[in-house]
Design an enzyme around this catalytic site. Structure first.
Site, PDB file in Angstrom:
ATOM      1  CD  GLU A   1      -0.491   5.350  -3.744  1.00 13.58           C
ATOM      2  OE1 GLU A   1      -1.007   4.364  -3.882  1.00 13.58           O
ATOM      3  OE2 GLU A   1      -0.001   5.779  -2.729  1.00 13.58           O
TER       4      GLU A   1
ATOM      5  CG  ASP B   1      -8.139   4.764   0.814  1.00 12.59           C
ATOM      6  OD1 ASP B   1      -7.839   3.686   0.942  1.00 12.59           O
ATOM      7  OD2 ASP B   1      -7.276   5.645   1.424  1.00 12.59           O
TER       8      ASP B   1
ATOM      9  CG  ASP C   1      -1.944   0.884   1.221  1.00 17.13           C
ATOM     10  OD1 ASP C   1      -2.216   1.556   0.084  1.00 17.13           O
ATOM     11  OD2 ASP C   1      -2.604   1.138   2.142  1.00 17.13           O
TER      12      ASP C   1
END
Length: 903
Positions: free
Chosen positions: A468, A564, A465
């Site tokens: 990015e 999300d 996770d």
């Protein structure tokens, strides 16, 4: 996951205003004419007369422009037919090598060699070409349907056409009256426009963005730069970058489809008006791939041949999964598992978010709330029950001086650098360094850390996770740096936020002196690659990796969830286009957080969401810290719906798994838009609220509150309800039908011409795999029916490679007069025989009223036996249009060929 949510309000607006205090000047101030470029004229051209598969040209700048930096004076353009169904157009600086994704990162055809130091010999060869003065120079091959045309005007342009229909697929011909249609090539600004044929073109892809429709709406800017922005925010750049689109044409041949990939890892805006598509890219080269199709499935097959086929997923990954950010201790995990068991709702995988870590440090366990001895016992009990356990990893490595992972990382020098020393960011543990996954030693480091953790706790998969990369701070830009502050501002976060905002600075450096500016969008891809490789090496089993950030080709390594989202009806709607997008992008194992991640869900929303989410390829309930608990057993109505829809999902597990086999073999998605199976039905092009699993199972969910019916589109054919075989819909041509959808029901139909091999309901995939098979045969009015089944042990690294470790079966059914014949064609049946799998029951749908079935025979090998009539049932459907026939007690070995004749 769960980053402190940027409000996209006051904070963003403040940064937005600051940007204009420090950024470059506007276009009009830079150029009094407001023109950012004047295009190029062709200096020389050469077509390979031998293979007739390549063309090279040298376009020279028409006129300098001062906007966004100095123009590159001389370009090299190479058009090449790399295969009969793929054409590549590569445009770059003719004199200097520029950044492009190296072949060792994304393996494809070898890039052309670097230009020579002296181009004089090249010029002599090209200038002698007699074609230079022609207005249109063609690259065409008799075996390919694609034609490249160099438009030798000033400025020059090019087109890609389909020979068989004379349709122009990509039209970069400049409009002399509109400078925005000219090719512009500046160091940090590449600009290319293609005109489109208006309403004939239906465009899909160009992600990652949340949106209510699968087909792209006109007049929007699609920004591609990986960012930690909740997917509950529509129409902004999210976690991944996928500069690929599919164009389905409604004429001259309805359903004729092609694909376009711009292989570029830099940030970009893609402006789509409906009549034009314009790329505005802040670095790299223009490297376009055109895929001929002409069917949607063929386009994806051709596309994934370039970027890589999807990785096979373990069988267990298709079971239902439960997660939450905010499971506070191991006892809460145990309670959730027990809650599912008590409610008799299938639970395959239990997940834990960052809660399990010691001070949010990767590869550690909280000694108080998740002590090692208790966690080992918990995981061992899961494994005894046939269940699995997955945990999260974030890329940020705490700089705590006593943290052993940090110490080893420093020893092996694996971290990203800025100004010659490891770049210091901040995430959940506080100050962190980030591994540089371009560095060879990072693979060794990452593998070793995973090995140490697996030795500590034998988890079954890893969830990567925040990759990015997400950063809780925005480092100040280096003064004067055009990497940290590029001249052209992409529409980052929908408000042109600086690209340095809440991530790694673009001036950070990767191994090989590659700036983060160029590889920012690749970080999640690179982390997934090393994580998958590590798990294969350490476990010698098929790994399960779930990544939030992705790039073209990430499907080779990872599954994806849509990030999300929020517990809203809008987010329920967004989930279908997002799922379908990732199928196009070569990442078929995808799903959204069921019941919603952010905010408090409601009983009705959660009930409708599990009805839909049970048919996502990746099916997981996940919620955020501070929200109400939303496990499916919390409400009885939700639990009842979960038992019903997950019961159907688990009977369809062999079908899901066979679709996974097909995906890893040729790239075709598991969840598909309706036009994949019905490309000539123009009405399917705009459908975003329904989807197909495979080619013939259609899911039509309720997406609005307070309704008990749904209006669904049915393409031509007979469709049968998978919950109640006596219900059907007949569409002689495609039509909309209003279906009953009471609170506990979702409509799932199978079309005529399909055969499904199913197994029994169970609480785990392990238990389901031990049940007998049920063959559902849906007879067709238009010919034979077909189905396929692939099975192996579910964990071997490859699928269908090692003979004797898998079984593949083709089923065929046809009817004539009063006879129905069902046969199987088995490849490598030994594995199925070793598992003692049998087909116990065959159900036949689609037999017309009046069909008389008096008996049946079964042939296996050289032996034909007469069937037991007492095992044969035949009942009319609710409309009196069809009969439902069922034969039970067959006990046919799945791994042996058979012929079943009903008469």
């Amino acid at each position: 996951m769960k980053k402190k949510i940027p409000s996209l309000a006051l904070g963003i607006l403040l940064v937005f205003l600051l940007q204009y205090l420090v950024a470059g000047i506007s276009t009009s101030e830079n150029d009094p004419e407001g023109v950012i470029g004047y295009g190029y004229k062709v200096k020389s051209v050469k077509v390979d007369s031998g293979t007739r598969r390549s063309l090279t040209a040298l376009p020279q700048l028409v006129k300098n422009s001062s906007v966004y930096g100095p123009d590159i004076q001389l370009l090299s353009i190479t058009a090449s037919l790399e295969s009969n169904d793929r054409l590549r157009v590569r445009i770059t600086d003719a004199k200097h090598r520029r950044w492009e994704i190296p072949d060792n990162i994304l393996h494809r055809h070898q890039p052309p060699p670097p230009p020579p130091h002296s181009l004089s010999s090249l010029y002599r060869t090209l200038l002698s070409s007699p074609t230079t003065n022609r207005r249109k120079i063609l690259l065409s091959h008799p075996n390919s349907d694609l034609t490249f045309s160099l438009i030798n005007t000033t400025p020059f342009g090019f087109t890609i056409s389909r020979k068989s229909t004379h349709d122009v697929l990509f039209d970069a011909t400049p409009d002399p009256t509109n400078p925005n249609t000219f090719l512009i090539f500046i160091d940090q600004y590449l600009h290319l426009t293609s005109s489109l044929p208006g309403t004939r073109a239906h465009i899909y892809g160009l992600g990652e963005h949340s949106k209510p429709t699968f087909q792209l709406a006109h007049n929007q800017t699609l920004t591609m730069r990986a960012a930690d922005i909740p997917s509950s925010n529509p129409d902004v750049n999210l976690y991944g970058s996928h500069p690929f689109y599919m164009d389905v044409r409604s004429s001259p041949v309805a359903g004729s489809t092609h694909g376009v990939l711009l292989l570029n890892s830099n940030g970009m805006d893609v402006e789509y008006t409906g009549n034009r598509i314009t790329y505005k890219v802040i670095g790299g080269i223009i490297d376009l791939y055109f895929f001929a199709g002409p069917s949607p499935g063929q386009v994806v097959e051709q596309f994934t041949r370039v970027i890589g086929r999807p990785a096979p997923m373990p069988y267990w990954a298709f079971g239902f999964q439960q997660c939450r950010y905010g499971y506070h201790d191991v006892y809460e995990l145990q309670s959730v598992v027990a809650g599912y068991a008590k409610a008799k709702i299938p639970l395959e995988v239990m997940w834990t978010d960052i809660d399990y870590m010691d001070a949010y440090k990767d590869f550690t366990l909280d000694p108080v709330n998740f002590p090692l001895d208790k966690m080992k016992k918990f995981v061992n009990n899961l494994h005894k029950n046939g269940q699995k356990y997955v945990v999260i990893l974030d890329p940020g490595i705490s700089t705590n001086k006593t943290y052993e992972t940090y110490i080893r990382g420093m020893k092996h020098d694996v971290f990203l650098k800025r100004n010659g020393k490891p770049y210091l960011g901040s995430v959940w543990p506080g100050p962190v360094y980030f591994p540089d996954f371009l560095k060879p030693s990072a693979l060794t480091f990452w593998t070793d850390e995973i090995k140490r953790f697996l030795n500590l706790l034998p988890v079954d998969g890893l969830w990567i996770d925040m990759n990015e990369i997400s950063n809780f701070i925005s480092s100040p830009p280096i003064p004067g740096s055009t990497l940290d502050n590029p001249p052209y501002k992409i529409n980052n976060s929908g408000v042109m936020l600086p690209i340095i905002n809440k991530t790694i600075p673009p001036t950070a450096m990767h191994y090989g002196d590659i700036p983060e500016y160029n590889v920012h969008n690749l970080f999640g891809y690179l982390e997934a690659r090393v994580t998958r490789a590590a798990l294969i090496k350490l476990t010698e089993k098929r790994p399960f990796v779930l990544s939030r950030s992705t790039f073209s080709g990430s499907g080779k390594y990872t599954a994806h969830w849509t990030g999300d989202n929020a517990a809203t009806w809008n987010d329920l709607v967004y989930s279908i286009p997002s799922m379908l997008d990732f199928g196009l992008f070569g990442i078929p194992m995808v799903g959204a957080d069921i019941c919603g991640f952010l905010g408090n869900t409601t009983e009705e929303l959660c009930r409708r969401w599990i009805q839909l989410g049970a048919f996502y390829p990746f099916s997981r309930d996940h919620s955020s810290l501070g929200t109400t608990y939303q496990e499916l057993y919390r409400w009885e109505s939700v639990a009842a719906s979960a038992r019903k829809v997950l019961g159907l999902r688990y009977t369809l597990l062999p079908y899901f798994y066979t679709l996974m086999y097909e995906a890893q073999l040729n790239g075709i998605p598991i969840a598909r838009p309706l036009f994949f199976s019905f490309p000539d039905d123009i009405k399917t092009y705009g459908i975003s609220s329904q989807f197909l699993l495979g080619k013939g199972v259609m899911v039509s969910p309720v997406l609005k509150p307070g309704v008990v019916s749904v209006t669904a589109y049915f393409p031509r054919g007979n469709w049968f309800d998978l919950f109640d075989y006596t219900r059907s819909v007949t569409a002689s041509t495609g039509r909309y039908v209003t279906l009953s959808a009471p609170p506990d029901h979702i409509n799932v139909h199978i079309q005529e011409g399909n055969i499904l091999a199913m197994q029994g309901k169970a609480m785990t995939t392990q238990a389901a795999r031990k049940t007998p098979f049920h063959l559902l045969v849906v007879m067709s009015d238009c010919g034979a029916s077909f189905g396929e089944l692939f099975l192996d042990d579910g964990v071997e690294v490859t699928m269908g490679v090692n003979r004797g470790k898998w079984t593949f079966v083709k089923f065929i059914a046809a009817s004539a007069k009063q006879t129905c014949i069902i046969t199987s064609d088995v490849v490598s049946g030994e594995f199925a025989v070793s598992q003692k799998w049998v087909i116990d029951k065959v159900t036949i749908l689609g037999l017309r009223k009046g069909t008389k079935i008096n008996g049946y025979t079964v042939r296996t090998g050289a032996v034909t036996r007469k069937g037991d009539k007492s095992k044969l049932k035949s009942t009319p459907d609710r409309k009196g249009e069809f009969i439902v026939a069922e034969i039970s007690g067959l006990n046919l070995l799945l791994g042996r060929e058979f012929k079943l004749v009903l008469h």
